[in-house]
Design an enzyme around this catalytic site. Structure first.
Site, short mmCIF file in Angstrom:
data_model
loop_
_atom_site.label_atom_id
_atom_site.label_comp_id
_atom_site.label_asym_id
_atom_site.label_seq_id
_atom_site.Cartn_x
_atom_site.Cartn_y
_atom_site.Cartn_z
CB SER A 1 -0.95 0.01 1.20
OG SER A 1 -2.02 -0.89 0.99
CE LYS B 1 -4.70 1.75 -0.39
NZ LYS B 1 -4.11 0.41 -0.25
CB SER C 1 -4.37 1.27 3.93
OG SER C 1 -3.50 1.01 2.86
#
Length: 427
Positions: A110, A113, A168
């Site tokens: 993640s 991101k 997340s």
């Protein structure tokens, strides 16, 4: 009714590909808010970095192993660091103080991101509301980390970004991707922006960082991306938010809310990890193939550092946070006492007035990087960064940036300066 977000922010300033490492899709994406510990296997040989890696940012960064040049009075690096790849860099001038397999292309989880946010934040006005459809959520990977977005309910872009940064939430990523024109377009936009930033180790397959074949980045690239993101006011605010109220179900005519907390343990503390003094973001991740990944930014005595750690294998719970904190401590103590082993390069579209005696840096194919285009014809996001820099700085120098360590809860508030001056390109 959602509580009013309290903010404390001063004026801002901060501002070829190697063969892909293929990874099989994971059965499930780990929840980033859960502590992960894994035992070392004595029967399974750990992978080795490739013999040849990118040299963007300096030739030493293309070498396998640890790269550091200690000067008089410089402390030695922490012992028993187990991250497959890590980097310590000065967020202001771009100097890389030390690195380990900086350009090893690994699954990012993640932390990808950060690229998603750096690409899309300028495109989607935060006050815009959107009603979520079932189709927008149907391709969220099984076992994904979720914030709790529900179909047939409306959310503001601001709410969705809180879901991305704090929890997340892959569900929030998929909805924002739909608002950007769809999953495939978002992947293309992210890839173009990565190329503009010269994050050339990065290959985007899924916007949320969910394990996917061919999806890779590197400690170097994630640090470049974080540095770019932290030059955006909204990015900084979301990354430093500790907790927020998120819209829930409808209770008659009233919309319920529930509290969400940031899963960055160096920001919030939890599971035996204390908040790191001066930290103000940025993003953590944990998936089957990536292991634990983390990029953080912190300030101490006017010095701002970026640290990225990818996939530590010490077997210790929360090793990614512990090793990041150790590298922060080392970096602050070593600043000014080491010779940089490389630099964080400028985006391709940023004009460089002085490229130095060595001339422009060379890319992996021997071509000049200075003045090169992204090859995609899409420099919109980077142009907006440069435009923001022109408006928010004077004489090309950054002004003060203050970030409260949480828009709703001022926990371990951090105030630091991020210089928008990009480093000159060195050969």
């Amino acid at each position: 009714m959602k509580k009013t977000v309290k903010k404390s922010v001063l004026t801002v300033a901060a501002a070829s590909l190697l063969p892909l490492l293929l990874v099989a899709p994971a059965a499930a994406d780990s929840h980033d808010d859960k502590p992960k510990g894994k035992s070392k296997s004595t029967s399974k040989k750990q992978p080795s970095p490739p013999a040849a890696m990118s040299t963007i940012g300096g030739s030493l960064l293309g070498r396998a192993g640890t790269q550091v040049t200690l000067g008089k009075g410089a402390p030695v690096l922490p012992k028993e660091l187990s991250g497959r790849s890590w980097i310590v860099a000065d967020a202001e001038n771009g100097d890389v103080l030390a690195a380990h397999n900086a350009h090893w292309r690994l699954p990012p989880a993640s932390t990808l991101k950060m690229l998603f946010a750096d690409t899309l934040l300028p495109k989607l006005p935060k006050a815009t509301t959107h009603k979520v459809s079932a189709e927008e959520l149907e391709d969220v990977g099984p076992g994904s980390s979720l914030v709790g977005v529900k179909e047939d309910l409306s959310y503001s872009v601001h709410d969705l970004w809180l879901g991305v940064f704090l929890r997340s939430g892959n569900d929030a990523v998929h909805v924002l991707s739909a608002m950007n024109g769809g999953f495939d377009k978002t992947v293309q936009d992210m890839q173009a922006h990565a190329e503009e930033l010269q994050a050339l180790d990065t290959q985007v397959v899924s916007p949320d960082g969910y394990d996917a074949a061919g999806q890779v980045s590197s400690a170097y690239d994630l640090t470049l991306i974080a540095r770019s993101g932290m030059q955006k006011k909204d990015f900084r605010e979301y990354a430093s938010t500790v907790s927020a109220d998120f819209p829930g179900e409808m209770d008659g005519k009233k919309r319920e809310t529930f509290e969400i907390q940031n899963t960055n343990r160096l920001l919030t503390g939890d599971y035996g990890i204390a908040p790191y003094k001066g930290v103000a973001g940025v993003k953590n991740g944990n998936t089957t193939h990536a292991g634990a990944t983390f990029t953080g930014v912190a300030e101490r005595n006017g010095k701002v550092l970026l640290v990225t750690v990818m996939n530590p294998d010490s077997g210790e719970s929360n090793a990614v946070y512990k090793e990041t904190a150790e590298l922060f401590d080392w970096g602050f103590a070593a600043s000014g006492k080491v010779t940089p082993v490389g630099e964080l390069v400028a985006p391709r579209s940023v004009p460089v007035k002085d490229v130095g005696k060595a001339g422009p840096a060379k890319n992996e194919h021997g071509g000049d990087t200075a003045g090169a285009g992204s090859g995609s014809g899409n420099g919109t996001a980077a142009d907006q960064v440069a435009s923001a820099g022109a408006k928010e700085t004077s004489g090309g120098m950054g002004t003060a940036l203050a970030i409260a360590g949480g828009a709703l809860i001022a926990l371990a508030a951090a105030v630091f300066v991020v210089n928008r001056r990009w480093p000159s390109r060195r050969g």
